[in-house]
Design an enzyme around this catalytic site. Structure first.
Site, PDB file in Angstrom:
ATOM      1  N   GLY A 233      48.175-118.746  33.629  1.00 35.52           N
ATOM      2  CA  GLY A 233      47.602-117.980  32.543  1.00 35.52           C
ATOM      3  C   GLY A 233      48.114-118.431  31.202  1.00 35.52           C
ATOM      4  O   GLY A 233      47.561-119.340  30.580  1.00 35.52           O
ATOM      5  N   ARG A 234      49.194-117.828  30.740  1.00 30.63           N
ATOM      6  CA  ARG A 234      49.686-118.120  29.399  1.00 30.63           C
ATOM      7  C   ARG A 234      50.041-119.589  29.191  1.00 30.63           C
ATOM      8  O   ARG A 234      49.797-120.149  28.114  1.00 30.63           O
ATOM      9  CB  ARG A 234      50.892-117.228  29.100  1.00 30.63           C
ATOM     10  CG  ARG A 234      50.521-115.793  28.766  1.00 30.63           C
ATOM     11  CD  ARG A 234      51.731-114.907  28.718  1.00 30.63           C
ATOM     12  NE  ARG A 234      52.319-114.718  30.043  1.00 30.63           N
ATOM     13  CZ  ARG A 234      53.513-114.213  30.266  1.00 30.63           C
ATOM     14  NH1 ARG A 234      54.274-113.863  29.245  1.00 30.63           N
ATOM     15  NH2 ARG A 234      53.955-114.048  31.500  1.00 30.63           N
TER      16      ARG A 234
ATOM     17  N   LYS B 161      41.779-109.791  42.809  1.00 30.09           N
ATOM     18  CA  LYS B 161      43.062-110.186  42.229  1.00 30.09           C
ATOM     19  C   LYS B 161      43.912-108.939  42.081  1.00 30.09           C
ATOM     20  O   LYS B 161      43.471-107.948  41.474  1.00 30.09           O
ATOM     21  CB  LYS B 161      42.877-110.863  40.874  1.00 30.09           C
ATOM     22  CG  LYS B 161      44.168-111.414  40.270  1.00 30.09           C
ATOM     23  CD  LYS B 161      43.860-112.265  39.038  1.00 30.09           C
ATOM     24  CE  LYS B 161      45.143-112.893  38.501  1.00 30.09           C
ATOM     25  NZ  LYS B 161      45.964-111.907  37.754  1.00 30.09           N
TER      26      LYS B 161
ATOM     27  N   GLY C 281      54.146-116.491  36.421  1.00 28.44           N
ATOM     28  CA  GLY C 281      55.358-117.240  36.139  1.00 28.44           C
ATOM     29  C   GLY C 281      55.264-118.750  36.231  1.00 28.44           C
ATOM     30  O   GLY C 281      56.233-119.443  35.903  1.00 28.44           O
TER      31      GLY C 281
ATOM     32  N   HIS D 146      49.057-111.686  41.824  1.00 30.03           N
ATOM     33  CA  HIS D 146      50.088-111.798  40.788  1.00 30.03           C
ATOM     34  C   HIS D 146      51.380-111.290  41.424  1.00 30.03           C
ATOM     35  O   HIS D 146      51.490-110.103  41.766  1.00 30.03           O
ATOM     36  CB  HIS D 146      49.706-110.961  39.567  1.00 30.03           C
ATOM     37  CG  HIS D 146      50.642-111.125  38.413  1.00 30.03           C
ATOM     38  ND1 HIS D 146      50.229-110.943  37.108  1.00 30.03           N
ATOM     39  CD2 HIS D 146      51.957-111.458  38.341  1.00 30.03           C
ATOM     40  CE1 HIS D 146      51.264-111.138  36.299  1.00 30.03           C
ATOM     41  NE2 HIS D 146      52.315-111.449  37.026  1.00 30.03           N
TER      42      HIS D 146
ATOM     43  N   CYS E  67      45.479-105.283  36.456  1.00 24.84           N
ATOM     44  CA  CYS E  67      45.752-105.038  35.043  1.00 24.84           C
ATOM     45  C   CYS E  67      46.467-103.697  34.857  1.00 24.84           C
ATOM     46  O   CYS E  67      45.999-102.673  35.370  1.00 24.84           O
ATOM     47  CB  CYS E  67      44.459-105.058  34.246  1.00 24.84           C
ATOM     48  SG  CYS E  67      44.700-104.780  32.476  1.00 24.84           S
TER      49      CYS E  67
ATOM     50  N   PRO F 255      42.230-114.963  34.321  1.00 26.70           N
ATOM     51  CA  PRO F 255      41.526-114.104  33.356  1.00 26.70           C
ATOM     52  C   PRO F 255      42.522-113.445  32.427  1.00 26.70           C
ATOM     53  O   PRO F 255      43.516-112.870  32.886  1.00 26.70           O
ATOM     54  CB  PRO F 255      40.841-113.073  34.262  1.00 26.70           C
ATOM     55  CG  PRO F 255      41.666-113.046  35.512  1.00 26.70           C
ATOM     56  CD  PRO F 255      42.211-114.419  35.689  1.00 26.70           C
ATOM     57  N   MET F 256      42.286-113.552  31.122  1.00 25.68           N
ATOM     58  CA  MET F 256      43.207-112.986  30.137  1.00 25.68           C
ATOM     59  C   MET F 256      42.401-112.293  29.042  1.00 25.68           C
ATOM     60  O   MET F 256      41.597-112.930  28.359  1.00 25.68           O
ATOM     61  CB  MET F 256      44.101-114.081  29.543  1.00 25.68           C
ATOM     62  CG  MET F 256      45.099-114.646  30.544  1.00 25.68           C
ATOM     63  SD  MET F 256      46.041-116.053  29.892  1.00 25.68           S
ATOM     64  CE  MET F 256      44.826-117.382  30.067  1.00 25.68           C
TER      65      MET F 256
END
Length: 339
Positions: free
Chosen positions: A233-234, A139, A213, A171, A100, A17-18
């Site tokens: 994610g990214r 998460k 990462g 994370h 977050c 989720p971003m």
């Protein structure tokens, strides 16, 4: 209302989720590249679900399954109400955000702040489990600020398990709520994959997934020796082509090259429907600019989409125009993304 697909937690690759990225248009696009990956919504705050436009916030295309809703909040009653509302939309999973680090969530005392109050997290998750027909997950980070990651993560995980949660995504960094920006919190705190592995060893019956990462499907696959799932994610957003490797690498499906022509045709049709319904072309195409990274013409693809979609008269056929600039077979010895 949509219908849920079958969804197993036995072996999972997920797209994280971003905020501002994994909206419904992004998820529909990602689904054209992988049939099986678990896709997450952006974090949606419980009060927005309760008081806002639920169809706009929670609606999604049936093609997105399996899809998970991530909720932010810290009040068990409000989270339960939000889960009850979300239940009508058929999500495969509802996830509580305990990771977050943004100023917004700190001011609301949720997100990563909740690492400090595992008992409250347990109460929140128990209320969500009671209110939701979908599987509830969490998460989190490995800790915040000066917390000891051994004690902090164990306390959070134990509270989650006690509440009836059997899936924990971690994370593998601390979140520094004082002194680092949300962007810096994604890169500066060191990764500690071993801490996540120790959690799995301590809780062998619990699904433990790793986030943070990971940049390639191969690197993610290597973590499955000791863990149950991985989350990108990214890397998945910025170089979405890698999602074409997921179904073979994680789900045992035959390896197939991405049918880019089919992806472009589907996304063009999707954009036509979106624009006809009053939406803007850029809301769809902004998620697609990373496609074709490393292929000749990729730069021109990005340029056409980025500049063209902002024009008042932008047509969904712009996607096909941009695709015509791409050469799918890179020249021998050419540098990646040299076009």
């Amino acid at each position: 209302m949509t219908q849920r697909s079958s969804y197993s937690a036995s072996r999972i690759f997920a797209v994280a989720p971003m905020i501002d990225w994994t909206d419904r248009h992004c998820r529909f696009f990602h689904r054209q590249l992988t049939r099986r990956a678990l896709l997450y919504t952006e974090m949606i705050v419980d009060q927005a679900i309760i008081h806002g436009d639920a169809d706009r916030l929670l609606g999604f295309d049936a093609a997105e399954h399996p899809v998970a809703l991530q909720i932010g909040g810290s009040d068990p009653e409000k989270l339960a109400r939000a889960c009850a509302i979300a239940g009508g939309y058929g999500y495969d999973e509802i996830n509580l955000n305990v990771g977050c680090p943004s100023d917004r969530v700190q001011s609301g005392t949720f997100g990563a702040c909740l690492m400090r109050t595992p008992e409250l997290v347990g109460d929140c998750l128990a209320a969500m489990v009671e209110a939701s027909a979908a599987k509830v997950t969490v998460k989190c980070r490995i800790g915040v600020d000066d917390q000891d990651p051994e004690a902090a993560l164990d306390a959070l995980a134990d509270a989650a398990v006690k509440a009836g949660v059997e899936t924990i995504w971690v994370h593998a960094r601390k979140a520094w709520l004082q002194g680092l920006s949300p962007k810096e919190n994604r890169d500066i705190p060191p990764l500690d994959y071993d801490r996540v592995r120790r959690l799995k060893a301590r809780l062998p019956e619990v699904f433990v997934g790793l986030n943070g990462g990971l940049k390639t499907v191969a690197a993610a696959r290597s973590e499955m020796r000791e863990l149950d799932g991985v989350m990108l994610g990214r890397a998945a957003y910025q170089t979405p082509d890698i999602l074409g490797e997921v179904d073979a690498a994680f789900y045992g499906e035959p390896a197939r090259p991405v049918d880019y022509g089919a992806v472009i045709a589907t996304m063009t049709g999707y954009a036509v429907r979106h624009v006809a319904g009053g939406g803007k072309l850029g809301q769809v195409t902004r998620h697609m600019t990373g496609l074709f990274s490393g292929l000749p013409g990729a730069r021109r693809w990005r340029q056409i989409l980025s500049e063209g979609a902002s024009r008042p008269d932008a047509s969904p056929r712009l996607i096909e125009e941009a695709f015509a600039a791409v050469r799918l077979e890179p020249a021998a010895g050419s540098a990646r993304d040299a076009a």
